[in-house]
Structure formats: structure tokens, C-alpha cells
Design a protein around this motif. Sequence first.
Motif, PDB file in Angstrom:
ATOM      1  N   ASP A 117       7.985  -5.297  -1.763  1.00 24.66           N
ATOM      2  CA  ASP A 117       8.876  -4.179  -2.045  1.00 24.66           C
ATOM      3  C   ASP A 117       9.054  -4.082  -3.550  1.00 24.66           C
ATOM      4  O   ASP A 117       9.455  -5.034  -4.198  1.00 24.66           O
ATOM      5  CB  ASP A 117      10.218  -4.428  -1.360  1.00 24.66           C
ATOM      6  N   MET A 118       8.754  -2.917  -4.105  1.00 22.43           N
ATOM      7  CA  MET A 118       8.838  -2.709  -5.551  1.00 22.43           C
ATOM      8  C   MET A 118       9.996  -1.759  -5.870  1.00 22.43           C
ATOM      9  O   MET A 118       9.806  -0.736  -6.516  1.00 22.43           O
ATOM     10  CB  MET A 118       7.518  -2.135  -6.085  1.00 22.43           C
ATOM     11  N   GLY A 119      11.187  -2.076  -5.362  1.00 27.24           N
ATOM     12  CA  GLY A 119      12.346  -1.228  -5.621  1.00 27.24           C
ATOM     13  C   GLY A 119      12.449  -0.098  -4.619  1.00 27.24           C
ATOM     14  O   GLY A 119      11.946  -0.187  -3.497  1.00 27.24           O
ATOM     15  N   ASP A 120      13.091   0.982  -5.027  1.00 26.66           N
ATOM     16  CA  ASP A 120      13.362   2.092  -4.119  1.00 26.66           C
ATOM     17  C   ASP A 120      12.136   2.950  -3.819  1.00 26.66           C
ATOM     18  O   ASP A 120      12.129   3.686  -2.842  1.00 26.66           O
ATOM     19  CB  ASP A 120      14.451   3.000  -4.712  1.00 26.66           C
ATOM     20  N   ASP A 121      11.115   2.891  -4.660  1.00 24.89           N
ATOM     21  CA  ASP A 121      10.056   3.882  -4.566  1.00 24.89           C
ATOM     22  C   ASP A 121       8.703   3.383  -4.070  1.00 24.89           C
ATOM     23  O   ASP A 121       7.948   4.149  -3.485  1.00 24.89           O
ATOM     24  CB  ASP A 121       9.844   4.538  -5.940  1.00 24.89           C
ATOM     25  N   PHE A 122       8.355   2.119  -4.307  1.00 23.34           N
ATOM     26  CA  PHE A 122       6.982   1.681  -4.093  1.00 23.34           C
ATOM     27  C   PHE A 122       6.869   0.455  -3.205  1.00 23.34           C
ATOM     28  O   PHE A 122       7.746  -0.394  -3.169  1.00 23.34           O
ATOM     29  CB  PHE A 122       6.302   1.347  -5.425  1.00 23.34           C
ATOM     30  N   LEU A 136      -2.601  -2.591  -4.748  1.00 22.01           N
ATOM     31  CA  LEU A 136      -2.509  -1.208  -4.305  1.00 22.01           C
ATOM     32  C   LEU A 136      -1.033  -0.832  -4.231  1.00 22.01           C
ATOM     33  O   LEU A 136      -0.212  -1.621  -3.753  1.00 22.01           O
ATOM     34  CB  LEU A 136      -3.130  -1.037  -2.918  1.00 22.01           C
ATOM     35  N   PHE A 137      -0.707   0.375  -4.682  1.00 19.99           N
ATOM     36  CA  PHE A 137       0.665   0.845  -4.689  1.00 19.99           C
ATOM     37  C   PHE A 137       0.782   2.106  -3.836  1.00 19.99           C
ATOM     38  O   PHE A 137      -0.008   3.039  -3.996  1.00 19.99           O
ATOM     39  CB  PHE A 137       1.137   1.137  -6.117  1.00 19.99           C
ATOM     40  N   PHE A 138       1.772   2.109  -2.944  1.00 18.41           N
ATOM     41  CA  PHE A 138       2.025   3.245  -2.065  1.00 18.41           C
ATOM     42  C   PHE A 138       3.452   3.724  -2.262  1.00 18.41           C
ATOM     43  O   PHE A 138       4.360   2.926  -2.502  1.00 18.41           O
ATOM     44  CB  PHE A 138       1.830   2.841  -0.597  1.00 18.41           C
ATOM     45  N   LEU A 145      -1.123   6.661  -1.234  1.00 14.09           N
ATOM     46  CA  LEU A 145      -1.615   5.742  -2.247  1.00 14.09           C
ATOM     47  C   LEU A 145      -1.342   6.400  -3.588  1.00 14.09           C
ATOM     48  O   LEU A 145      -1.756   7.540  -3.816  1.00 14.09           O
ATOM     49  CB  LEU A 145      -3.120   5.509  -2.073  1.00 14.09           C
ATOM     50  N   ILE A 146      -0.599   5.722  -4.460  1.00 15.59           N
ATOM     51  CA  ILE A 146      -0.236   6.337  -5.741  1.00 15.59           C
ATOM     52  C   ILE A 146      -0.792   5.567  -6.936  1.00 15.59           C
ATOM     53  O   ILE A 146      -0.521   5.932  -8.073  1.00 15.59           O
ATOM     54  CB  ILE A 146       1.293   6.496  -5.884  1.00 15.59           C
ATOM     55  N   GLY A 147      -1.586   4.539  -6.660  1.00 16.00           N
ATOM     56  CA  GLY A 147      -2.205   3.852  -7.772  1.00 16.00           C
ATOM     57  C   GLY A 147      -2.745   2.493  -7.397  1.00 16.00           C
ATOM     58  O   GLY A 147      -2.542   2.011  -6.291  1.00 16.00           O
ATOM     59  N   TRP A 148      -3.441   1.926  -8.373  1.00 17.37           N
ATOM     60  CA  TRP A 148      -3.964   0.578  -8.204  1.00 17.37           C
ATOM     61  C   TRP A 148      -4.069  -0.102  -9.559  1.00 17.37           C
ATOM     62  O   TRP A 148      -4.096   0.537 -10.598  1.00 17.37           O
ATOM     63  CB  TRP A 148      -5.324   0.581  -7.499  1.00 17.37           C
ATOM     64  N   GLN A 149      -4.089  -1.403  -9.475  1.00 13.84           N
ATOM     65  CA  GLN A 149      -4.264  -2.235 -10.658  1.00 13.84           C
ATOM     66  C   GLN A 149      -5.327  -3.258 -10.315  1.00 13.84           C
ATOM     67  O   GLN A 149      -5.291  -3.855  -9.242  1.00 13.84           O
ATOM     68  CB  GLN A 149      -2.966  -2.937 -11.035  1.00 13.84           C
ATOM     69  N   THR A 150      -6.277  -3.426 -11.224  1.00 13.61           N
ATOM     70  CA  THR A 150      -7.303  -4.432 -11.009  1.00 13.61           C
ATOM     71  C   THR A 150      -7.360  -5.362 -12.220  1.00 13.61           C
ATOM     72  O   THR A 150      -7.056  -4.958 -13.339  1.00 13.61           O
ATOM     73  CB  THR A 150      -8.699  -3.804 -10.794  1.00 13.61           C
ATOM     74  N   VAL A 151      -7.722  -6.589 -11.947  1.00 14.49           N
ATOM     75  CA  VAL A 151      -8.013  -7.558 -12.994  1.00 14.49           C
ATOM     76  C   VAL A 151      -9.387  -8.102 -12.646  1.00 14.49           C
ATOM     77  O   VAL A 151      -9.565  -8.731 -11.606  1.00 14.49           O
ATOM     78  CB  VAL A 151      -6.967  -8.693 -13.054  1.00 14.49           C
ATOM     79  N   ASP A 152     -10.371  -7.828 -13.526  1.00 11.78           N
ATOM     80  CA  ASP A 152     -11.731  -8.231 -13.214  1.00 11.78           C
ATOM     81  C   ASP A 152     -12.020  -9.653 -13.697  1.00 11.78           C
ATOM     82  O   ASP A 152     -11.148 -10.328 -14.261  1.00 11.78           O
ATOM     83  CB  ASP A 152     -12.741  -7.212 -13.742  1.00 11.78           C
ATOM     84  N   ILE A 153     -13.252 -10.076 -13.485  1.00 12.09           N
ATOM     85  CA  ILE A 153     -13.613 -11.457 -13.815  1.00 12.09           C
ATOM     86  C   ILE A 153     -13.536 -11.736 -15.311  1.00 12.09           C
ATOM     87  O   ILE A 153     -13.488 -12.886 -15.720  1.00 12.09           O
ATOM     88  CB  ILE A 153     -15.012 -11.822 -13.269  1.00 12.09           C
ATOM     89  N   TYR A 154     -13.521 -10.683 -16.140  1.00 15.15           N
ATOM     90  CA  TYR A 154     -13.383 -10.852 -17.588  1.00 15.15           C
ATOM     91  C   TYR A 154     -11.926 -10.735 -18.037  1.00 15.15           C
ATOM     92  O   TYR A 154     -11.639 -10.661 -19.209  1.00 15.15           O
ATOM     93  CB  TYR A 154     -14.234  -9.810 -18.327  1.00 15.15           C
TER      94      TYR A 154
END
Length: 182
Positions: A117-122, A136-138, A145-154
Amino acid sequence: MKKLFFVIIYLSVISDLSASIKENIIKKFTDIENVSFDFEQNINGKIENGNCIIEYPKKIYCKYNLGNQKVLVADGKSLVIKTLSSYYFYPLEKTPLDTILNKEYLLKKISNLDQRDMGDDFINFNFIENENEINLFFDKKTYNLIGWQTVDIYQNVSITYLSAIKRNQKLKKEIFKLPQQN
């Protein structure tokens, strides 16, 4: 004893609400064939924006609002990033987009993950796939689906925020044709 009873009832109601949000996210995501949206992307502090169309499975077309006419296209197998002066070709499976564009895989993952749970919205779902951390963010209200964050191998952090979301639009299939190198 009364307090304990009310705490148990409260926790079960909260748990049911969380479960219903997750179930609604899964249902809405299941019904998507394609989605178009505006985006803002932050890669290690460099911000770019534009608009994209995703067609499941594994197709994306993004046009960036840059003077260099940057375009990103994936046809399900390969990914091309093209500008006026450069051309990059990647096997899609070597990128985090391979996972993000795989709706069936994401649905299985989401159904087996605990949501944050990311607060009231997400609502957030986090997992690691092929050495890439993916968040993934909803939206809690629309279940989009309202966004995503990735961290790659680098250790490159890429955050993509979606807005002006439209679902299941009529698409021209040729937009997912990979651009040719100049």
C-alpha cells in the motif's frame, strides 16, 4: 475482550478491501488488449516524455517529445531505439520491457505477490526477473497501471509514469514494425 474482537473485525475488513483492490486490478488488467498513454520517464535523473501504445503481448511504440525524433519500438521479439543520429537494436528478452510487456506473466506474478500500500492513491507490486528489479504501480481508484520502475543489472534506475490512459483503442498494426537503420 471487546477490543480484541473489534481489532480482529477491523483487520479482516482491511484484508478484504486489499484483496478486492488486487482482484479488481487483475480483472481490469485481464480485459486490456492495448493501452495508449502519455508518459514521463526519469532514467538516472534524465527526464524525457512522449506518448506510447502497448499492444499485448510484447509490443510497444513510443514517440518521445525530443528534437532528435526518438522512437522506441518493440515487435514482440526485438526492440529498436532510433533517433536522427543513432540506431540501437536489442533482443527484447534482454530488457526489462520483455517482462513489463508480457501481460499474462504479469497477471500470474501479481496474483502470487503481496501488494504494498503506497498511501491513499497507489498499490505497488515488486519482484525481480532476469536480474532486473521491477516495481509496478496501480491506481487504487481506477485500477489502471500507472507506472513502473526498473533497476537493471547495471543499477540504472528508470521510472516511468503514465497519464491520459486509454484502453482498447483501434490500432494500426504497422506502428509496431521495427524502424530501419538509416
